[in-house]
Design an enzyme around this catalytic site. Structure first.
Site, PDB file in Angstrom:
ATOM      1  N   HIS A  17       1.069  -1.127   0.085  1.00 25.48           N
ATOM      2  CA  HIS A  17      -0.049   0.415   0.354  1.00 25.48           C
ATOM      3  C   HIS A  17       0.493   0.888   0.039  1.00 25.48           C
ATOM      4  CE1 HIS A  17      -2.994  -2.043   1.945  1.00 25.48           C
ATOM      5  NE2 HIS A  17      -3.459  -2.558   0.844  1.00 25.48           N
ATOM      6  N   LYS A  41     -16.173  -7.464   5.014  1.00 23.86           N
ATOM      7  CA  LYS A  41     -14.574  -7.960   5.382  1.00 23.86           C
ATOM      8  C   LYS A  41     -14.582  -8.467   7.153  1.00 23.86           C
ATOM      9  CE  LYS A  41     -12.284  -7.248   0.850  1.00 23.86           C
ATOM     10  NZ  LYS A  41     -11.204  -6.829   0.661  1.00 23.86           N
ATOM     11  N   ARG A  93      -2.034  -7.320  -8.125  1.00 19.90           N
ATOM     12  CA  ARG A  93      -0.950  -7.256  -7.900  1.00 19.90           C
ATOM     13  C   ARG A  93      -0.640  -8.535  -9.109  1.00 19.90           C
ATOM     14  NH1 ARG A  93      -3.019  -8.169  -2.160  1.00 19.90           N
ATOM     15  NH2 ARG A  93      -4.819  -8.482  -3.391  1.00 19.90           N
ATOM     16  N   SER A 131      -3.012  -7.645   3.313  1.00 20.43           N
ATOM     17  CA  SER A 131      -3.639  -7.733   4.483  1.00 20.43           C
ATOM     18  C   SER A 131      -3.742  -8.709   5.584  1.00 20.43           C
ATOM     19  CB  SER A 131      -4.498  -6.601   4.900  1.00 20.43           C
ATOM     20  OG  SER A 131      -3.743  -4.859   4.344  1.00 20.43           O
TER      21      SER A 131
END
Ligand code: PNS
Length: 166
Positions: A17, A41, A93, A131
């Site tokens: 990030h 989430k 990604r 994360s």
């Protein structure tokens, strides 16, 4: 003034990030990091904690002055419009990110054609990083120092320690 929004869960902020924040801030006059508050989430960290982590990282790890961090709720595209942003920044990604990100970007563009999504391909050294990976390692007491900025490492461990002691 060109304003960009970099939205996400940031639960917690990773080096991946941070890399995107630094690169994206060169594209706009002001970069607003939007931390999603009520996330399906079910984040580990509160929105306030996630905002504070990012602020700490920006202060201690960069010399950026054009970055602002805040929590948001509701539709991203409405938040972006409210902030007068003309671009939304997202990191890509791998190909697995692409389908989801394309769908969201196209939907957001349908909702507001004045706002475009700009994708940054993640730097190769962070292409595996998320994360979720950080949390998976930290919950078992593994070493997360190469995944998150050093100024938040202890805060991540502290969170798990506080959960365990309840
Ligand atoms: O870091 P994440 O969890 O991949 O970020 C996802 C985020 C916050 C960008 C996305 O969930 C989002 O924009 N949520 C707000 C609600 C919304 O606008 N959804 C998209 C409508 S198609």
């Amino acid at each position: 003034m060109k304003i960009g929004i970099y939205p996400g869960s940031f639960d917690p902020i990773t080096l991946g990030h941070l890399d995107i924040i630094v690169r994206a801030s060169g594209l706009v006059d002001k970069l607003i990091i939007g931390v999603l508050q009520n996330n399906a989430k079910k984040p580990l960290f509160t929105a306030e904690e996630r905002v504070e982590f990012i602020e700490r990282v920006i202060k201690e790890k960069t010399n950026l002055t054009s970055v602002q961090v805040e929590a948001f709720d509701g539709l991203l595209i409405n938040y972006a419009a409210q902030k007068n942003a003309s671009i939304i920044v997202r990191g890509l990604r791998a190909i697995t990110d692409f389908e989801y990100e394309l769908q969201i970007a196209q939907t957001n563009h349908k909702l507001n054609t004045k706002i475009d999504t700009v994708f940054f391909t993640t730097s190769v050294e962070y292409s595996y990083l998320s994360s979720s990976v950080v949390k998976e390692i930290a919950v078992y007491g593994g070493d997360i120092r190469q995944f998150v900025p050093d100024c938040i490492v202890q805060s991540v461990y502290d969170k798990y320690n506080s959960i365990r002691s309840v």
